[in-house]
Design a protein around this motif. Structure first.
Motif, PDB file in Angstrom:
ATOM      1  N   SER A  89      35.415  27.213  39.058  1.00 17.28           N
ATOM      2  CA  SER A  89      35.752  27.390  40.471  1.00 17.28           C
ATOM      3  C   SER A  89      34.545  27.097  41.357  1.00 17.28           C
ATOM      4  N   SER A  90      33.368  27.548  40.927  1.00 12.30           N
ATOM      5  CA  SER A  90      32.156  27.299  41.705  1.00 12.30           C
ATOM      6  C   SER A  90      31.838  25.819  41.756  1.00 12.30           C
ATOM      7  N   ASP A  91      32.040  25.138  40.638  1.00 13.34           N
ATOM      8  CA  ASP A  91      31.774  23.703  40.584  1.00 13.34           C
ATOM      9  C   ASP A  91      32.720  22.940  41.505  1.00 13.34           C
ATOM     10  N   MET A  92      34.006  23.288  41.486  1.00 14.97           N
ATOM     11  CA  MET A  92      34.976  22.608  42.349  1.00 14.97           C
ATOM     12  C   MET A  92      34.638  22.816  43.815  1.00 14.97           C
ATOM     13  N   ARG A 124      45.288  19.503  45.541  1.00 14.65           N
ATOM     14  CA  ARG A 124      46.708  19.769  45.307  1.00 14.65           C
ATOM     15  C   ARG A 124      47.254  18.884  44.188  1.00 14.65           C
ATOM     16  N   TYR A 125      46.921  17.601  44.226  1.00 12.25           N
ATOM     17  CA  TYR A 125      47.526  16.669  43.275  1.00 12.25           C
ATOM     18  C   TYR A 125      46.858  16.672  41.900  1.00 12.25           C
ATOM     19  N   GLU A 126      45.545  16.918  41.844  1.00 16.40           N
ATOM     20  CA  GLU A 126      44.859  16.840  40.556  1.00 16.40           C
ATOM     21  C   GLU A 126      44.729  18.188  39.850  1.00 16.40           C
ATOM     22  N   VAL A 172      41.064  17.801  31.666  1.00 19.74           N
ATOM     23  CA  VAL A 172      41.424  16.504  32.251  1.00 19.74           C
ATOM     24  C   VAL A 172      41.557  16.640  33.767  1.00 19.74           C
ATOM     25  N   SER A 173      42.244  17.697  34.202  1.00 18.28           N
ATOM     26  CA  SER A 173      42.418  17.927  35.639  1.00 18.28           C
ATOM     27  C   SER A 173      41.066  18.109  36.331  1.00 18.28           C
ATOM     28  N   LEU A 174      40.185  18.870  35.714  1.00 22.58           N
ATOM     29  CA  LEU A 174      38.856  19.092  36.286  1.00 22.58           C
ATOM     30  C   LEU A 174      38.088  17.793  36.434  1.00 22.58           C
ATOM     31  N   GLU A 175      38.092  16.988  35.391  1.00 22.14           N
ATOM     32  CA  GLU A 175      37.324  15.744  35.426  1.00 22.14           C
ATOM     33  C   GLU A 175      37.870  14.786  36.481  1.00 22.14           C
ATOM     34  N   ARG A 176      39.177  14.781  36.647  1.00 23.78           N
ATOM     35  CA  ARG A 176      39.759  13.888  37.652  1.00 23.78           C
ATOM     36  C   ARG A 176      39.432  14.359  39.065  1.00 23.78           C
ATOM     37  N   PHE A 177      39.395  15.664  39.263  1.00 23.92           N
ATOM     38  CA  PHE A 177      39.077  16.178  40.597  1.00 23.92           C
ATOM     39  C   PHE A 177      37.585  16.054  40.900  1.00 23.92           C
ATOM     40  N   LEU A 178      36.744  16.354  39.916  1.00 24.85           N
ATOM     41  CA  LEU A 178      35.295  16.336  40.125  1.00 24.85           C
ATOM     42  C   LEU A 178      34.708  14.933  40.035  1.00 24.85           C
ATOM     43  N   GLY A 179      35.385  14.066  39.282  1.00 25.30           N
ATOM     44  CA  GLY A 179      34.827  12.737  39.039  1.00 25.30           C
ATOM     45  C   GLY A 179      33.804  12.748  37.917  1.00 25.30           C
TER      46      GLY A 179
END
Length: 675
Positions: free
Chosen positions: A613-616, A636-638, A650-657
């Motif tokens: 959560s802190s990273d996001m 919302r989407y990722e 997978v969701s984290l990597e897509r949101f964070l890049g």
């Protein structure tokens, strides 16, 4: 945020007005239909996705809301007969689910679909995952075992279900109460006594204080009398003594079930499906974090000890150490003295209605949604509010409903949580079912002299729980199975924890923090002092979370499951949190609802998810701007939309890049990073 009349309600509105007879009829119907579907699946000569997997999943889709309501009412109904019927419904439905997952004939059909490589390769990704998860669930429930072992496992699961319901019901039904004089409650604000019931004891009028949060927390934070705080804590931690034996039996049974399935411990069984994967990885995480937090806690303890020594000296009493009933009081005192900020001051600027509207505005803007409150809505209590949700950029696109039940009452669930009532899924005709979620909380009620006022911590709780609401609402999966409840346990808290960060942003606080009498915005100086106090006590607070996680692992990572819950809880709490239980013979584990409410071998997930959560927050929202609509829609989407239909990594990597990092979390609590 608009308000709408009941006559304009959109979507299929759920009926929560159920009598005990209605609840029983619903349960009987669900079980009957479920058996019919399972019998049909078991008869398939050539099992396929269409004739085996889809019917089972559609049954889950179509009966999820009725199942949820039948179980949910035990947490909110003012009618004890309804609560009793709801508890019984949970027992019956749980038993039916256990029986269903032990049906070898159904499992064989499901397994046949999984083994059909050609069909599996032709399926869409979510359909393929559905087959894999169904087969895994049957296998983890013993369908690969011998018939005798399956029977033994089924009996264990049935008993565990009974124990879980008893444990939860005891907590809900047995609120503690104690009487105090006004002098014994010295330090509490005047509005704490406004409307508070009294009782005559030995000719003296005393105030009734319960163990519900709005009663308990202020006393533990502000009552100057150590004996008052100690007495209330004893009442709170002694109110469900039967739950100790229930938890110990459950721990033994979980260990037995795990070993039947080929796992050394229950923790190994649970963690296999989580991001952490193994107990050792969890223990390494907890112990490493504990070492880092001890650096902060050493300084915090010294300051608290100094304060208590001074209090004891002023009273002419010897210093006798720090106790569990001192933690909130002296932590609050440090915050007040160092930063000149107190809950009593901040509460004046957090009228509940205004805060709720402000937080809803944040979510509307972030997620591209629009909310409309329903006037005279069909709800289960007059305190409850109901809202419609629409797409902000499409006036005709309805999304779903949510309900807010935010004040305490007798018999109601006494913490804060979100209940996913109806999932969003794809109907056979191509349309989508509308999701429904309920937030339960226990915030202070209005008094005769003031509206309901929140502390800053209460506002953070609202932000957090709304995070769960919209994680459920915004998930868009084909099958209801992949909604909120299927998100990996050590990630499920991350989105909600991230949203708490908004409550520390000055620009956000200015949107809803106004004085309840004058309407004046919160002073800039108070904002600065509040934000400056953010990490006050972070070491001790997070060590408390580490303690809960270590206790959880201590009871669930044993081969035989034989544990002395009372002594283990006391020993670990004193060792980890630095505060002694003194001469009290209580056990907070009796009301540690997480251990019988689905977080067994999973409580570490709160701190584990905090890293994500802190990273996001820091890597995307703080960098891009907390009100950046594009970042909000990416979130919302990722993060929200996939629900549990893909791995959280997978969701984290897509949101964070990129892959996640723990640096942001360590910095967020004031720990300097090693160079």
């Amino acid at each position: 945020m608009a308000s709408r009349a009941q006559g304009l309600l959109k979507g299929a509105v759920l009926n929560f007005a159920r009598s005990p007879r209605d609840i029983q009829a619903t349960v009987s119907s669900i079980i009957s239909r479920g058996k019919q579907v399972q019998d049909q699946v078991a008869k398939q000569i050539k099992p396929t996705f269409a004739n085996t997997i889809a019917p089972l999943a559609k049954f889950e889709n179509n009966n999820g809301a009725d199942t949820s309501i039948a179980i949910f009412l035990q947490n909110v109904s003012t009618d004890k007969s309804v609560r009793d019927a709801s508890s019984e419904a949970e027992q019956q439905l749980s038993s039916f689910r256990i029986e269903s997952l032990m049906r070898e004939d159904v499992y064989k059909s499901v397994r046949a679909v999984l083994d059909n490589k050609a069909e599996m390769e032709a399926l869409e990704p979510e359909d393929r995952l559905l087959v894999q998860k169904m087969e895994e669930e049957y296998r983890r429930n013993g369908l690969a075992l011998s018939q005798g072992q399956r029977k033994q496992l089924g009996d264990i699961r049935m008993r565990l279900s009974e124990l879980s319901i008893k444990f939860s019901r005891s907590i809900n039904e047995k609120d503690g109460r104690i009487l105090f004089t006004r002098q014994e409650l010295d330090g509490l604000s005047e509005d704490y006594f406004d409307g508070r019931p009294t009782e005559i004891e030995n000719g003296i009028e005393k105030f009734i204080v319960t163990t519900k949060y709005p009663d308990l927390v202020p006393v533990m934070q502000m009552a100057k009398s150590e004996q008052t705080r100690k007495s209330l804590m004893i009442v709170s931690e002694s109110r469900c003594p039967e739950n100790i034996a229930i938890l110990e039996e459950a721990v033994r049974l979980r260990a037995q079930a795990a070993q039947l399935l080929g796992y050394r411990t229950h923790a190994e069984f649970v963690l296999e499906q989580n991001m952490a994967k193994t107990p050792q990885k969890v223990l390494d995480f907890e112990h490493d974090l504990r070492k880092k937090l001890d650096v902060l806690a050493d300084k915090e303890i010294k300051e608290i000890e100094t304060l208590k020594r001074a209090d004891k000296a002023a009273a002419g009493e010897p210093y006798d150490g720090l106790f569990s009933w001192d933690f909130r009081f002296y932590s609050n005192m440090v915050k007040e003295r160092r930063h000149k900020v107190s809950d009593e001051e901040t509460r004046q600027y957090f009228p509940m209605k205004r805060v709720t509207r402000g937080i809803l505005d944040i979510y509307q803007n972030m997620l591209g949604l629009r909310f409309a409150k329903i006037d005279n809505a069909p709800v289960w209590h007059s305190d409850v509010e109901m809202y419609e949700i629409w797409e902000a950029n499409n006036e005709s696109q309805f999304v779903g409903h949510f309900y807010l039940d935010l004040h305490p009452r007798d018999g109601k669930y006494n913490h804060a949580c979100v209940n996913p009532i109806r999932a969003c899924f794809a109907r056979s005709d191509g349309t989508r079912e509308y999701p429904v979620a309920v937030m339960l909380a226990n915030f202070p009620k209005p008094t005769s002299s003031a509206p309901a006022l929140l502390t800053h911590d209460d506002a953070l709780t609202l932000l957090h729980e709304f995070g769960h609401v919209f994680h459920h609402i915004c998930a868009e999966t084909k099958w209801s199975r992949f909604q909120l409840d299927s998100v990996q346990m050590d990630f499920i808290e991350a989105p909600s924890q991230m949203l708490e960060s908004w409550g520390w942003e000055p620009s956000v606080l200015r949107q809803f923090a106004v004085h309840y009498k004058t309407g004046e915005p919160i002073p800039e100086d108070l904002i600065k002092r509040t934000v400056a106090a953010k990490n006050e006590g972070a070491g001790l607070f997070n060590l408390r979370q580490v303690f809960f996680g270590l206790f959880d692992m201590a009871i669930h990572n044993t081969a035989d499951g034989v544990v002395d819950v009372r002594s283990l809880y006391k020993k670990l709490r004193e060792q980890t949190t630095r505060f002694s239980a003194g001469d009290t013979d209580t056990c907070g584990a009796a009301t540690f609802g997480h251990m019988m409410g689905g977080y067994d071998a999973g409580y570490y997930g709160y701190l584990w998810a905090k890293v994500y959560s802190s990273d996001m927050y820091q890597s995307r929202f703080l960098k891009d701007g907390v009100d950046n609509p594009r970042t909000g829609m990416d979130y919302r989407y990722e993060i929200l939309r996939p629900g549990g239909c893909r791995d959280a990594a997978v969701s984290l990597e897509r949101f964070l890049g990129r892959g996640p990092s723990s640096n942001a979390f360590l910095e967020s609590i004031g720990l300097a990073l090693e160079k």
